[in-house]
Enzyme design. Structure first.
Site, PDB file in Angstrom:
ATOM      1  N   HIS A 149      41.397  42.316  22.582  1.00  0.00           N
ATOM      2  CA  HIS A 149      40.616  43.499  22.976  1.00  0.00           C
ATOM      3  C   HIS A 149      39.302  43.021  23.576  1.00  0.00           C
ATOM      4  O   HIS A 149      39.102  41.804  23.781  1.00  0.00           O
ATOM      5  CB  HIS A 149      40.414  44.428  21.771  1.00  0.00           C
ATOM      6  CG  HIS A 149      39.904  43.714  20.543  1.00  0.00           C
ATOM      7  ND1 HIS A 149      38.657  43.132  20.488  1.00  0.00           N
ATOM      8  CD2 HIS A 149      40.488  43.450  19.340  1.00  0.00           C
ATOM      9  CE1 HIS A 149      38.487  42.578  19.299  1.00  0.00           C
ATOM     10  NE2 HIS A 149      39.589  42.746  18.588  1.00  0.00           N
ATOM     11  N   HIS A 208      37.431  40.046  21.936  1.00  0.00           N
ATOM     12  CA  HIS A 208      37.931  38.736  22.335  1.00  0.00           C
ATOM     13  C   HIS A 208      37.488  38.411  23.759  1.00  0.00           C
ATOM     14  O   HIS A 208      37.105  37.276  24.061  1.00  0.00           O
ATOM     15  CB  HIS A 208      39.465  38.698  22.282  1.00  0.00           C
ATOM     16  CG  HIS A 208      40.061  38.952  20.923  1.00  0.00           C
ATOM     17  ND1 HIS A 208      40.730  40.107  20.618  1.00  0.00           N
ATOM     18  CD2 HIS A 208      40.097  38.186  19.801  1.00  0.00           C
ATOM     19  CE1 HIS A 208      41.171  40.048  19.361  1.00  0.00           C
ATOM     20  NE2 HIS A 208      40.790  38.896  18.839  1.00  0.00           N
ATOM     21  N   LYS A 240      31.509  39.475  14.158  1.00  0.00           N
ATOM     22  CA  LYS A 240      32.325  40.464  13.429  1.00  0.00           C
ATOM     23  C   LYS A 240      32.883  39.854  12.142  1.00  0.00           C
ATOM     24  O   LYS A 240      32.920  40.508  11.106  1.00  0.00           O
ATOM     25  CB  LYS A 240      33.448  40.925  14.360  1.00  0.00           C
ATOM     26  CG  LYS A 240      34.666  41.502  13.713  1.00  0.00           C
ATOM     27  CD  LYS A 240      34.451  42.939  13.360  1.00  0.00           C
ATOM     28  CE  LYS A 240      35.732  43.656  13.010  1.00  0.00           C
ATOM     29  NZ  LYS A 240      36.708  42.891  12.266  1.00  0.00           N
ATOM     30  N   ASP A 241      33.336  38.604  12.234  1.00  0.00           N
ATOM     31  CA  ASP A 241      33.829  37.882  11.049  1.00  0.00           C
ATOM     32  C   ASP A 241      32.738  36.897  10.622  1.00  0.00           C
ATOM     33  O   ASP A 241      32.872  35.682  10.783  1.00  0.00           O
ATOM     34  CB  ASP A 241      35.138  37.166  11.383  1.00  0.00           C
ATOM     35  CG  ASP A 241      36.214  38.152  11.808  1.00  0.00           C
ATOM     36  OD1 ASP A 241      36.855  38.733  10.929  1.00  0.00           O
ATOM     37  OD2 ASP A 241      36.386  38.373  13.022  1.00  0.00           O
ATOM     38  N   SER A 296      41.619  44.113  16.094  1.00  0.00           N
ATOM     39  CA  SER A 296      43.061  44.271  16.325  1.00  0.00           C
ATOM     40  C   SER A 296      43.640  45.269  15.330  1.00  0.00           C
ATOM     41  O   SER A 296      44.600  45.970  15.636  1.00  0.00           O
ATOM     42  CB  SER A 296      43.768  42.920  16.177  1.00  0.00           C
ATOM     43  OG  SER A 296      43.202  41.970  17.057  1.00  0.00           O
ATOM     44  N   ARG A 297      43.051  45.341  14.135  1.00  0.00           N
ATOM     45  CA  ARG A 297      43.582  46.236  13.098  1.00  0.00           C
ATOM     46  C   ARG A 297      43.238  47.698  13.363  1.00  0.00           C
ATOM     47  O   ARG A 297      43.801  48.583  12.707  1.00  0.00           O
ATOM     48  CB  ARG A 297      43.088  45.802  11.712  1.00  0.00           C
ATOM     49  CG  ARG A 297      43.705  44.484  11.247  1.00  0.00           C
ATOM     50  CD  ARG A 297      43.402  44.152   9.798  1.00  0.00           C
ATOM     51  NE  ARG A 297      44.192  43.047   9.293  1.00  0.00           N
ATOM     52  CZ  ARG A 297      43.803  41.769   9.278  1.00  0.00           C
ATOM     53  NH1 ARG A 297      42.598  41.431   9.711  1.00  0.00           N
ATOM     54  NH2 ARG A 297      44.608  40.827   8.823  1.00  0.00           N
TER      55      ARG A 297
END
Ligand code: AMP
Length: 277
Positions: A31, A34, A146-147, A183-184
């Site tokens: 998305h 990325h 994000k992570d 992605s989730r």
């Protein structure tokens, strides 16, 4: 753009390119988040390689390994559009051949936040990324804020093990309404998506509170809980910790990572912001 599906092809390609190489490891279902990492890499390096590998060792029992979205054709098209030089798409048998028994564990940083409810997750992440670094031999590798915990763990791993590359953390990309791209998010229906927005609102509530002079961590966390309750189905954690080492803090007197993990339906979402006093 080259499509490299095995280790021999990757090594041959790597041996033939000259100049700097940027690397964006992903699990696919790409998305705009990325794409931002890819754009940063293509701007800073002569070549960029993206890996697409849904890494089984970072999923726990009962997690979403088998239903994780797989959209390889669209992923390859996105990489092509963004000027990627090569896409590496190994399978599990190539990454974890029979008899595989070597693991990378980063201690301390990994027993908090996501590590608490996902034991073994960061061992899987660190191991696969160490392997990918050895295979790809990048000049620079790009990860998303994000992570946040993952980015800290991998930065520490590269430093502790003297890996010869720069680990670069890029800002979180959000939807126009604030939802962090993931992605989730594909798992969410319209109603769940609305409810998921409470995660970003809770982060903003902490930011607003601090701006209004409230630096007490327990008070700010209570405000965040209030925003989440009645919206998400289960809170995994609401944390405000030292942004440098994830250590606990009572007042925001240095840069703080404000982080949430929560379930909307059966979908586990994470998001965070950094707040400075
Ligand atoms: P994933 O495919 O979920 O493993 O993510 C691959 C990389 O993209 C990781 O470094 C993530 O942190 C990063 N990433 C995922 N979502 C976003 C986002 N919304 N903004 C920035 N980076 C992201």
């Amino acid at each position: 753009m080259e499509q490299l599906a095995n280790i021999q092809a990757l090594r041959a390609w790597r041996g033939n390119i000259a100049g700097s190489l940027g690397f964006v490891p992903t699990m696919g279902a790409l998305h705009e988040g990325h794409a931002a990492l890819i754009n940063r890499s293509t701007a800073e390096n002569e070549h960029t390689i993206v890996s697409v590998f849904v890494n089984p060792t970072q999923f726990g029992p009962g997690e979403d390994l088998h239903k994780y979205p797989r959209t390889l054709e669209a992923d390859i098209a996105l990489c092509d559009r963004h000027g990627v030089s090569a896409v590496f798409t190994p399978n599990s048998a190539l990454m974890y051949p029979a008899g595989f028994t070597t693991w990378v564990t980063v201690e301390g940083l990994t027993d908090k936040l996501c590590g608490r409810t996902r034991p073994g997750h960061f061992r899987g992440v660190a191991t696969v990324v160490a392997k990918l670094f050895n295979l790809v031999q990048p000049t620079r590798a790009y990860f998303g804020q994000k992570d946040a915990q993952q980015a800290l763990v991998l930065t520490r791993m590269a430093r502790d093990l003297d890996m010869p590359l720069a680990v670069i953390t890029c800002p979180t990309v959000r939807e126009p309404d604030g939802l962090a791209m993931s992605s989730r998010n594909r798992y969410l229906d319209a109603r769940d998506r609305m409810r998921a927005l409470s995660i970003y609102r809770a982060l903003q509530a902490a930011e607003t509170g601090l701006a209004a002079g409230e630096a007490d961590v327990p008070t700010l966390k209570r405000t965040m809980w209030t925003e989440l309750e009645g919206n998400v189905d289960r809170v995994d954690y609401v944390e405000i910790v030292d942004a440098a080492d994830l250590g606990s803090m009572e007042t925001i007197d240095r840069p703080a990572l404000v982080a949430i993990a929560a379930f909307v339906g059966s979908t586990r979402l994470i998001d965070n912001i950094i707040l400075s006093p």
